[in-house]
Design an enzyme around this catalytic site. Sequence first.
Site, PDB file in Angstrom:
ATOM      1  N   SER A 227       0.820  -1.203   0.000  1.00 29.76           N
ATOM      2  CA  SER A 227       0.000   0.000   0.000  1.00 29.76           C
ATOM      3  C   SER A 227       0.858   1.259   0.000  1.00 29.76           C
ATOM      4  CB  SER A 227      -0.945  -0.053   1.198  1.00 29.76           C
ATOM      5  OG  SER A 227      -1.997   0.854   1.038  1.00 29.76           O
ATOM      6  N   ASP A 450      -9.467  -3.705  -5.824  1.00 31.27           N
ATOM      7  CA  ASP A 450      -8.865  -2.967  -4.704  1.00 31.27           C
ATOM      8  C   ASP A 450      -9.592  -1.637  -4.534  1.00 31.27           C
ATOM      9  OD1 ASP A 450      -7.213  -1.477  -2.954  1.00 31.27           O
ATOM     10  OD2 ASP A 450      -5.424  -2.527  -3.652  1.00 31.27           O
ATOM     11  N   HIS A 478      -7.656  -5.265  -0.832  1.00 33.06           N
ATOM     12  CA  HIS A 478      -6.522  -4.356  -0.943  1.00 33.06           C
ATOM     13  C   HIS A 478      -5.225  -5.140  -0.796  1.00 33.06           C
ATOM     14  CE1 HIS A 478      -4.118  -0.826  -0.667  1.00 33.06           C
ATOM     15  NE2 HIS A 478      -3.942  -0.849   0.637  1.00 33.06           N
TER      16      HIS A 478
END
Length: 510
Positions: A227, A450, A478
């Site tokens: 991320s 996502d 995600h």
Amino acid sequence: MRRTSLALTAALTLIITVTSCANDNKKSSTTNGSVDNSTPDSVDNSTPATDPGPGGDAFEFVEFGSENVEVGHLEVPIDYDDPSVGTIDLYVARHLADPAQRIGSLLVNPGGPGFGGSDFAIYADQIYSQVLLDQFDIIGWDPRGTGLSEPAIDCVDDYDLYFANTDITPDDDSERQRLIDVAQDFTDNCVDKNEILPYVGTNNSARDMNAIREALGEEKISYFGFSYGSELGATWATLFPDTVRAAVLDGAADPNADFIDSGLQQAAGFENSIATFLAQCSDNADCPFYNDGDAEGAFDALMLDIDENPIPTVSGRPDLSRGMALTGVANAMYSELLWPDLENALADAQNGDGAGLLALYDDYYVRQPDGTYDNSLEAFQVIFCQDDPSRLTVAEDDATAAEYNAVAPRFAPGTTGSYFCSFFPEALDPRVKITGIGAGPILVMGTTGDPATPLQSTENMANALEDGRFVIVTADQHTGYGVNQCAYDVIDNYLIDPVANAPEDGFTCE
């Protein structure tokens, strides 16, 4: 994971938007920091083990919980241009490889910005495949301003005051002014209480990564970031390309989108995920929020009802507002594993009980059982605003509300701006423009569903890099590592030998 600007994933990974800015590669690449003491099936591997570099014992690590995990501290400059400003104490953890199979060290970061990363080394055996555990020392650290690194960012204690007792669709000028006043007060607390505030941006965290590499005595080092950790890794690869052995960026945002565009991309991602969730519920009579096959209509009606009449939660906590409810919904979108919890929470809310949605809201803000919070939300906002040079006025921010409504009517129904960075001082060291020139092939993974870093945004990261290798994983969550054996293998093989095993751009794991 990468936080939303209003939302932690279910499984240790966070997010928000970051903006590009002028390239600044002039800062020192040396640190002179002093060190202080305080699955799946294996992938074939024929790479010979290597010894640690000459400085491999620079850290005075001590055992932590097991013989395979150690922790230590590294002192780095607050300001790499002016060491006289003082130092920051980075908390670092190491999960040791099998000495007979060791390739080197693997720096890891869980995302945020704002989350500490030491847990990703301490609990590495719960996150990474056995082949990585055998062949790499997993090195996790709490980035400057976060976790157990000192000093840590600290702005406020009572999150309910700032995030629960507000109305995202104010009915009058006094309610609208309260939103402005809350944003101003939060910012003032952050600025007044944190002398390191100007120095906690991603550029300096990338410089800290180089300091850790130097302290470990490794000429080149590998990296695996989830991320926001992908933005940190890309920044490091841009500033220190000659030190990159391999880099994996899993779940990346568009590095060239500005504050508004990246926010709109993310809002659209959450809107799509919510639509997928509701459609699955409508197609399944066993879904607690089935509502005769119209979960969509029931959701929209419920949000409007909560907006007009917030519902009770638990004793001593605020009634559930629409903003709180949507934060809980957003939290559940990070992983399908949380969808059953959300189904039950929405059904309970229909019956006037907001406790389930409150629990998801609290999970997003990492609320502890004793009612306290870690500092991840505060660090997230401060780091983001040090990376982003833009400072929208109240009027400019308010003007974006209609754009958000248009792309995400369910997820972003607010009628004002967020004033997220509006009142922060000018950013002294905005994040560099990401290029990765000279770093070699970098693996960039994205998932089709996502919500936090939509697939197109992740592809844009791959395209921004000189040699980004875009890998697509089919999943509604995600980040992609661990979704299936293919996702494990493509990353594991690349990290073991990034030259021979770099995937073709556009490789897909169904």
